[in-house]
Design an enzyme around this catalytic site. Structure first.
Site, mmCIF file in Angstrom:
data_model
loop_
_atom_site.group_PDB
_atom_site.id
_atom_site.type_symbol
_atom_site.label_atom_id
_atom_site.label_comp_id
_atom_site.label_asym_id
_atom_site.label_seq_id
_atom_site.Cartn_x
_atom_site.Cartn_y
_atom_site.Cartn_z
ATOM 1 N N ASP A 1 -27.493 -21.477 11.593
ATOM 2 C CA ASP A 1 -27.564 -22.930 11.612
ATOM 3 C C ASP A 1 -27.288 -23.396 10.193
ATOM 4 O O ASP A 1 -27.816 -22.823 9.236
ATOM 5 C CB ASP A 1 -28.947 -23.402 12.073
ATOM 6 C CG ASP A 1 -28.941 -24.886 12.335
ATOM 7 O OD1 ASP A 1 -28.817 -25.289 13.506
ATOM 8 O OD2 ASP A 1 -29.020 -25.659 11.355
ATOM 9 N N ARG B 1 -26.987 -36.023 9.468
ATOM 10 C CA ARG B 1 -25.569 -36.172 9.822
ATOM 11 C C ARG B 1 -25.342 -37.443 10.609
ATOM 12 O O ARG B 1 -26.112 -37.732 11.532
ATOM 13 C CB ARG B 1 -25.095 -34.980 10.672
ATOM 14 C CG ARG B 1 -25.012 -33.736 9.854
ATOM 15 C CD ARG B 1 -24.337 -32.595 10.571
ATOM 16 N NE ARG B 1 -24.183 -31.532 9.597
ATOM 17 C CZ ARG B 1 -24.364 -30.241 9.820
ATOM 18 N NH1 ARG B 1 -24.673 -29.830 11.040
ATOM 19 N NH2 ARG B 1 -24.224 -29.376 8.862
ATOM 20 N N SER C 1 -21.662 -28.381 11.072
ATOM 21 C CA SER C 1 -22.398 -27.359 11.826
ATOM 22 C C SER C 1 -21.779 -25.976 11.690
ATOM 23 O O SER C 1 -20.565 -25.826 11.593
ATOM 24 C CB SER C 1 -22.416 -27.774 13.296
ATOM 25 O OG SER C 1 -22.642 -26.653 14.110
#
Ligand code: MIC
Ligand code: SF4
Length: 649
Positions: free
Chosen positions: A120, A380, A542
């Site tokens: 991640d 984000r 991502s």
């Protein structure tokens, strides 16, 4: 060359092989790994494919925090697979509801001086506690679990010198938003940020973690704080005082670049649509009507963040024009707030309490209405990530968010006319690890649960001799992996590559026109190879390796761009797609969608540091020579030629 820095000390301690020169590949030992469910199913399928009986790390944790809506059986099928594979392979399993991976890892497992690799991109949250914590694709994390070292380019270390103290109502979030306004989201590949200076001392570990978390948006490899008395205090309050060690840069440490931020001069800031580096002061936005406020995510949902929010809300009322949703980052935070009555203060003020997890941050619910402003404490705000086309998402601190919720519009929280609230001391957190399921002594006896929605990682053949390419799509600057592989309502397809591949580049599909998947299939059926053409900073955001796996599945053999971001470039290589760069950016304008791009003798042309010659063939048959470059090491080249890393292990 960054001598005497915390970064250098941790890398030296974990050095396995390579060249400790800036920009050259080095391999380091990984102590800890983490995965989350949305990238984890593929990572564990890959680990299984490697036939490793038990993980070879000090600690590996599998979290469930992203896919928790359970609309249909897919999510729960994933959870059962993840829980059983964790038990079989010697991995701790953090059950759905226990919290967001980064928050829980910081609270319960992070240790100064250790290395952490996570599937991640916000894994650098661990830098707040003095770890070298790096985000990577699932396959790289699976390899680390198998005990293989992790390769990175020896970093340029940017020292960020903090001085002074945060003024009231200014927050850790404002530090990282300020840094994003200086460094932007592009051009920082291969750098690590190290914080130093007297301003560090007053920042708690959760505040530092907010800063390192959103460092991911800079595109740096990671960010790190020293380990000092604050770190010791946090670990002791988590009942892990014995894991503390001091870690600081030498007095004469050398950084490759130094940026100074005076905390006293910070103001409340916001990242405006649709990029985390589009920064304005709240003063400039004051008066803009707000329709939704959401507080949570791995950036800003520590106990201190939410206790501050609760204290401001106490005895007040959320504006009737706003919906306020709060998602605590971990069960520890939620349980503490509920036991001390602060949860009741939030509920009484009109907050909607969401499940502990990623939730709206990854487009799982709470999409805003068309044409309305959404204010979020997240990291984000890429276009459409909220689940609403044309969305207007602003990223702010919890202080600014709660002020907007009360006021119904942006207001500098210092102008609310409220005294900054006293927050309960955190000299002892409430510790309850009963949702962390320990693996049994003998994993060999565990049956791995594979429901029908759990697929297999797709296979790929070696790189063809001749790339007989056709440009399937030509895109612009700053294409994120959210553009390539949308999450939101499609997130539940993460374990099913054929189905998920159908939505690659969905945001660029025009009504009534064929999708990217359909165009790529037509290219493949014509016996050609798909090519993606991009510009600057391709693959931001991502770590989802699906942004490489699904294009690979659709027959894509190369991406050609001005620059490709670190994690995405590594994922492309891992799945046998060539990450190529224009030697002359002017050539970008010479290519149109459907043009052919031919690379003769592709494997033979690939050598570290050597250019690749190609030719563009236009619709009228005219030919234009094209010179390409790449940053691949010999090891990377061997992987791409083999058709990806799974073919090599
Ligand atoms: C994100 O914030 O975009 C995610 C969802 O956490 C991703 C991982 C994923 O796509 O599963 C990330 O940051 O790497
Ligand atoms: Fe979850 Fe959002 Fe953090 Fe990604 S950024 S891990 S989706 S909370």
């Amino acid at each position: 060359m960054a001598k005497g820095t915390v970064v250098q000390k941790i890398i030296n301690k974990h050095f396995v092989y390579g060249d400790r020169e800036t920009g050259r590949p080095v391999a380091i030992k990984i102590d800890q790994t983490l995965t989350q469910d949305a990238t984890g199913t593929m990572a564990y399928l890959e680990l299984e494919a490697m036939k490793i009986p038990q993980v070879n790390t000090e600690l590996s944790v599998s979290y469930v925090d992203h896919n928790m809506m359970q609309n249909g059986p897919e999510n729960r099928n994933d959870h059962l697979y993840l829980q059983s594979v964790a038990a079989a392979k010697g991995i701790k399993f953090s059950a759905p509801g226990n919290g967001i991976c980064h928050q829980v890892h910081l609270e319960r497992f992070g240790q100064p001086g250790k290395t952490l690799l996570g599937s991640d991109s916000h894994t650098p949250t661990g830098g707040g506690i003095g770890m070298l914590a790096i985000g990577a694709g699932g396959l790289d994390v699976a390899l680390a679990m198998a005990g293989k070292p992790f390769r990175l380019n020896y970093p340029r270390v940017i020292g960020v010198k903090l001085s002074g103290q945060l003024p009231r109502w200014c927050a850790a979030k404002d530090i990282i938003l300020k840094l994003l306004s200086i460094l932007s989201t592009r051009g920082n590949v291969g750098c690590i940020i190290e914080y130093f200076g007297d301003g560090v001392e007053s920042l708690s570990v959760p505040q530092r973690a907010t800063v390192t978390n959103m460092g991911a948006e800079l595109g740096v490899t990671t960010s790190v704080f020293p380990s000092d008395a604050q770190t010791g205090q946090f670990l002791a309050a988590q009942g892990r005082g014995e894991q503390w060690l001091e870690l600081k840069a030498d007095a004469d440490a050398e950084y490759d670049r130094v940026i100074e931020i005076d905390l006293n001069k910070l103001q409340p800031l916001a990242a405006c649509p649709a990029s985390p580096d589009n920064i304005k002061t709240i003063e400039e936005l004051a008066g803009t009507k707000v329709g939704q406020v959401i507080i949570g995510s791995c950036t800003n949902s520590s106990f201190a963040d939410l206790a501050m929010v609760a204290a401001v809300l106490k005895g007040r009322q959320v504006s009737p024009d706003v919906t306020l949703a709060i998602a605590p980052g971990s069960r520890q935070v939620l349980e503490m707030l509920s036991r001390n009555g602060m949860l009741a203060d939030m509920i009484a003020a009109g907050a909607r309490i969401l499940e502990t997890g990623c939730g709206p941050c990854i487009g799982q619910g709470q999409s805003p209405a068309n044409g309305t402003v959404s204010v979020r404490t997240f990291n984000r705000n890429f276009a459409g990530r909220t689940g609403t086309k044309g969305d207007q998402a602003y990223l702010v601190s919890p202080e600014t968010a709660v002020a907007a919720a009360l006021q119904g519009e942006f207001i500098d929280p210092r102008k609310l006319g409220i005294d900054y609230p006293a927050i309960p001391a955190t000299d002892k957190f409430l510790i309850n690890d009963n949702m962390i399921i320990m693996p049994p002594e003998n994993g060999a006896k565990v049956e791995i649960i594979r429901k029908p929605t759990i697929g297999n990682p797709p296979e790929n053949g070696p790189l063809p001799e001749k790339i007989n390419g056709e440009t399937v799509i030509k895109v612009g600057d700053k294409i994120t992996t959210d553009h390539i592989m949308p999450a939101g309502i499609h997130l539940k397809l993460r374990s099913n590559i054929p189905a998920y591949s159908q939505v690659v580049f969905e945001c660029f599909t025009e009504e009534g026109k064929p999708s990217f998947a359909e165009r790529a299939a037509a290219v493949r059926d014509a016996g050609k190879h798909g090519i993606i053409v991009g510009r600057d900073s391709y693959g931001q955001g991502s770590s989802r390796e699906h942004a490489a796996i699904c294009p690979m599945y659709l027959g894509i053999k190369a991406v050609i761009a001005f620059a490709i971001e670190r994690i995405h470039a590594a994922n492309l290589i891992n799945f046998g797609i060539l990450p190529l760069l224009f030697a002359d950016p002017a050539d970008y304008d010479k290519i149109e969608e459907k043009d052919s791009i031919i690379i003769e003798n592709a494997p033979g042309q690939l050598a570290a540091g050597k250019p690749v010659t190609a030719v563009i063939i236009k619709a009228d048959g005219s030919e234009i020579p094209l010179l390409l470059k790449h940053n691949m090491s010999q090891e990377d080249i061997d992987i791409v030629i083999a058709g990806g890393r799974l073919n090599c292990v």
